[in-house]
Write a protein that holds these residues in place. Structure first.
Motif, PDB file in Angstrom:
ATOM      1  N   ASN A 254     -16.755   2.078  17.252  1.00 51.91           N
ATOM      2  CA  ASN A 254     -16.791   2.917  18.451  1.00 51.91           C
ATOM      3  C   ASN A 254     -16.342   4.342  18.159  1.00 51.91           C
ATOM      4  OD1 ASN A 254     -17.800   0.955  20.201  1.00 51.91           O
ATOM      5  ND2 ASN A 254     -15.778   0.187  20.714  1.00 51.91           N
ATOM      6  N   GLU A 255     -15.369   4.483  17.271  1.00 53.77           N
ATOM      7  CA  GLU A 255     -14.919   5.816  16.871  1.00 53.77           C
ATOM      8  C   GLU A 255     -16.042   6.577  16.185  1.00 53.77           C
ATOM      9  OE1 GLU A 255     -11.539   7.914  13.995  1.00 53.77           O
ATOM     10  OE2 GLU A 255     -11.521   5.748  14.334  1.00 53.77           O
ATOM     11  N   VAL A 256     -16.742   5.912  15.289  1.00 52.28           N
ATOM     12  CA  VAL A 256     -17.852   6.543  14.562  1.00 52.28           C
ATOM     13  C   VAL A 256     -18.981   6.940  15.513  1.00 52.28           C
ATOM     14  CG1 VAL A 256     -19.689   6.117  12.885  1.00 52.28           C
ATOM     15  CG2 VAL A 256     -17.331   5.474  12.352  1.00 52.28           C
ATOM     16  N   LEU A 257     -19.327   6.052  16.438  1.00 48.86           N
ATOM     17  CA  LEU A 257     -20.393   6.365  17.386  1.00 48.86           C
ATOM     18  C   LEU A 257     -20.024   7.559  18.260  1.00 48.86           C
ATOM     19  CD1 LEU A 257     -21.491   2.772  18.537  1.00 48.86           C
ATOM     20  CD2 LEU A 257     -22.759   4.347  17.064  1.00 48.86           C
ATOM     21  N   ALA A 258     -18.768   7.621  18.694  1.00 44.27           N
ATOM     22  CA  ALA A 258     -18.319   8.744  19.526  1.00 44.27           C
ATOM     23  C   ALA A 258     -18.357  10.052  18.745  1.00 44.27           C
ATOM     24  CB  ALA A 258     -16.916   8.476  20.050  1.00 44.27           C
ATOM     25  N   GLU A 259     -17.930  10.007  17.485  1.00 44.23           N
ATOM     26  CA  GLU A 259     -17.943  11.209  16.660  1.00 44.23           C
ATOM     27  C   GLU A 259     -19.370  11.671  16.375  1.00 44.23           C
ATOM     28  OE1 GLU A 259     -15.637   9.974  13.311  1.00 44.23           O
ATOM     29  OE2 GLU A 259     -13.725  10.477  14.255  1.00 44.23           O
ATOM     30  N   ALA A 260     -20.274  10.709  16.175  1.00 40.63           N
ATOM     31  CA  ALA A 260     -21.674  11.057  15.933  1.00 40.63           C
ATOM     32  C   ALA A 260     -22.285  11.747  17.144  1.00 40.63           C
ATOM     33  CB  ALA A 260     -22.466   9.797  15.577  1.00 40.63           C
ATOM     34  N   GLN A 261     -21.920  11.294  18.318  1.00 35.01           N
ATOM     35  CA  GLN A 261     -22.420  11.913  19.546  1.00 35.01           C
ATOM     36  C   GLN A 261     -21.877  13.330  19.704  1.00 35.01           C
ATOM     37  OE1 GLN A 261     -24.614  10.884  21.768  1.00 35.01           O
ATOM     38  NE2 GLN A 261     -24.776   8.662  21.602  1.00 35.01           N
TER      39      GLN A 261
ATOM     40  N   TYR B 158     -25.781  12.181  15.843  1.00 31.70           N
ATOM     41  CA  TYR B 158     -26.609  11.175  16.508  1.00 31.70           C
ATOM     42  C   TYR B 158     -27.962  11.770  16.885  1.00 31.70           C
ATOM     43  CZ  TYR B 158     -28.274   7.735  19.895  1.00 31.70           C
ATOM     44  OH  TYR B 158     -29.054   6.819  20.574  1.00 31.70           O
ATOM     45  N   ASP B 159     -27.962  12.962  17.472  1.00 28.46           N
ATOM     46  CA  ASP B 159     -29.209  13.611  17.871  1.00 28.46           C
ATOM     47  C   ASP B 159     -30.099  13.866  16.664  1.00 28.46           C
ATOM     48  OD1 ASP B 159     -28.083  13.556  20.361  1.00 28.46           O
ATOM     49  OD2 ASP B 159     -28.045  15.729  20.647  1.00 28.46           O
ATOM     50  N   ARG B 160     -29.491  14.255  15.552  1.00 24.89           N
ATOM     51  CA  ARG B 160     -30.276  14.521  14.346  1.00 24.89           C
ATOM     52  C   ARG B 160     -30.954  13.249  13.837  1.00 24.89           C
ATOM     53  NH1 ARG B 160     -30.482  14.185   9.034  1.00 24.89           N
ATOM     54  NH2 ARG B 160     -28.614  12.892   8.873  1.00 24.89           N
ATOM     55  N   LEU B 161     -30.210  12.157  13.829  1.00 24.86           N
ATOM     56  CA  LEU B 161     -30.784  10.898  13.361  1.00 24.86           C
ATOM     57  C   LEU B 161     -31.862  10.389  14.320  1.00 24.86           C
ATOM     58  CD1 LEU B 161     -27.653   8.969  12.037  1.00 24.86           C
ATOM     59  CD2 LEU B 161     -29.469  10.070  10.712  1.00 24.86           C
ATOM     60  N   TYR B 162     -31.625  10.556  15.598  1.00 23.36           N
ATOM     61  CA  TYR B 162     -32.612  10.131  16.594  1.00 23.36           C
ATOM     62  C   TYR B 162     -33.935  10.869  16.359  1.00 23.36           C
ATOM     63  CZ  TYR B 162     -34.325   8.556  21.174  1.00 23.36           C
ATOM     64  OH  TYR B 162     -35.042   7.968  22.183  1.00 23.36           O
ATOM     65  N   GLU B 163     -33.854  12.163  16.166  1.00 23.52           N
ATOM     66  CA  GLU B 163     -35.071  12.945  15.952  1.00 23.52           C
ATOM     67  C   GLU B 163     -35.734  12.579  14.620  1.00 23.52           C
ATOM     68  OE1 GLU B 163     -36.570  17.543  16.619  1.00 23.52           O
ATOM     69  OE2 GLU B 163     -34.417  17.075  16.599  1.00 23.52           O
ATOM     70  N   LYS B 164     -34.925  12.270  13.619  1.00 22.09           N
ATOM     71  CA  LYS B 164     -35.452  11.857  12.313  1.00 22.09           C
ATOM     72  C   LYS B 164     -36.312  10.610  12.430  1.00 22.09           C
ATOM     73  CE  LYS B 164     -33.756   9.785   7.977  1.00 22.09           C
ATOM     74  NZ  LYS B 164     -32.537   9.416   7.213  1.00 22.09           N
ATOM     75  N   TRP B 165     -35.848   9.619  13.197  1.00 22.50           N
ATOM     76  CA  TRP B 165     -36.527   8.327  13.231  1.00 22.50           C
ATOM     77  C   TRP B 165     -37.520   8.180  14.375  1.00 22.50           C
ATOM     78  CZ3 TRP B 165     -36.588   5.738   9.015  1.00 22.50           C
ATOM     79  CH2 TRP B 165     -35.524   5.853   8.117  1.00 22.50           C
ATOM     80  N   PHE B 166     -37.361   8.945  15.443  1.00 17.47           N
ATOM     81  CA  PHE B 166     -38.250   8.795  16.587  1.00 17.47           C
ATOM     82  C   PHE B 166     -39.126  10.007  16.851  1.00 17.47           C
ATOM     83  CE2 PHE B 166     -34.620   5.999  17.257  1.00 17.47           C
ATOM     84  CZ  PHE B 166     -35.259   4.787  17.475  1.00 17.47           C
ATOM     85  N   GLY B 167     -38.888  11.088  16.101  1.00 18.91           N
ATOM     86  CA  GLY B 167     -39.738  12.258  16.208  1.00 18.91           C
ATOM     87  C   GLY B 167     -39.533  13.073  17.461  1.00 18.91           C
TER      88      GLY B 167
END
Length: 268
Positions: free
Chosen positions: A241-248, A253-262
């Protein structure tokens, strides 16, 4: 249908080297897992159970397991100062908690919807992805909704929310159960079934290449994905949960989302 006779073990070499502010561990001594942090099934390794293929969340390419979920778990492994190992296993063993209770894995990232039933078997991280059920069929099939499947064959994946939705709503349809998404989509493409139901993210990804097919309908099921851990494993869950919060907060998180979903994540 025939079940896979053996488990397929795939080791992910962490060449990703994700950099997340406040998430790295440069000690090289096993990180939190070796210093009073979460106890792991195998020392120095965060073992991740998932069900392949589930592109773009987790799938194999050129002998390596990659995907959106895999990148997120890699952040957790980096936080702990350990490597990530991925085990491909039937989904039922994950959502039932059996794979955690038997010591097969520490965590599961498997495009897994958080449900009350599954909460009885495993503990979930905070939600990290929103999804809904969708229907895929061949263009020109005349199938536009689940109500068009009376007397037809509808493919669904075993132990998933799509399977549950099909059984509750596909009145008069012959529901054909498949072990994994790959087998399900192969059946749709070959005409073994008239349509398939699964999460919208994976179906939209599939029709990018299979242009003779289309997602004909989405159903507002309001699902959220979470990572799973053994019931009561709060030490590991807190790190996730700490990692997910930091990624957000960092924008990773946004960078990875765009990487995989375009595309960028939908606005909240």
């Amino acid at each position: 249908m025939t079940r896979r006779p053996t488990l397929k073990l795939l080791v992910l070499v962490p060449a990703l080297a994700l950099v997340l502010a406040g998430c790295g561990d440069d000690s090289g001594d096993g990180g939190e897992a070796g210093n009073g942090g979460p106890e792991l099934v195998n020392e120095g390794t965060l073992t991740n159970c998932t069900g392949l293929p589930y592109k773009p969340f987790e799938y194999e390419e050129n002998g390596e397991v990659i995907g959106f979920d895999i990148d997120l778990v890699q952040m957790v492994a980096d936080k702990l100062g350990v490597e990530q190992e991925v085990i491909d296993t039937p989904f039922d063993g994950i959502q039932s908690g059996a794979d955690f209770n038997s010591g097969k894995c520490d965590i599961s990232s498997a495009g897994m919807t958080i449900t009350d039933e599954r909460k009885q078997n495993i503990d979930f991280s905070d939600p990290y992805f929103e999804a809904t059920q969708a229907l895929v069929a061949k263009k020109g099939s005349g199938i536009a909704d689940i109500t068009d499947l009376g007397g037809k064959k509808l493919g669904a994946q075993n132990s998933t929310t799509g399977f549950d939705y099909a059984n509750e709503n596909a009145e008069g349809a012959d529901i054909v159960n498949f072990e994994d998404l790959g087998l399900l989509l192969t059946a749709v493409e070959s005409g073994q079934v008239d349509a398939g139901i699964n999460d919208n993210g994976v179906l939209y990804d599939w029709v990018k290449e299979k242009t003779d097919f289309q997602v004909v309908k989405e159903f507002d099921t309001g699902e959220q994905y979470g990572m799973g851990v053994r019931k009561g494993n709060t030490a590991l869950l807190d790190v996730v949960n700490e990692v997910l919060a930091e990624a957000q907060s960092s924008g990773e998180y946004d960078r990875l989302y765009e990487k995989w979903f375009g595309t960028k994540p939908p606005a909240k």
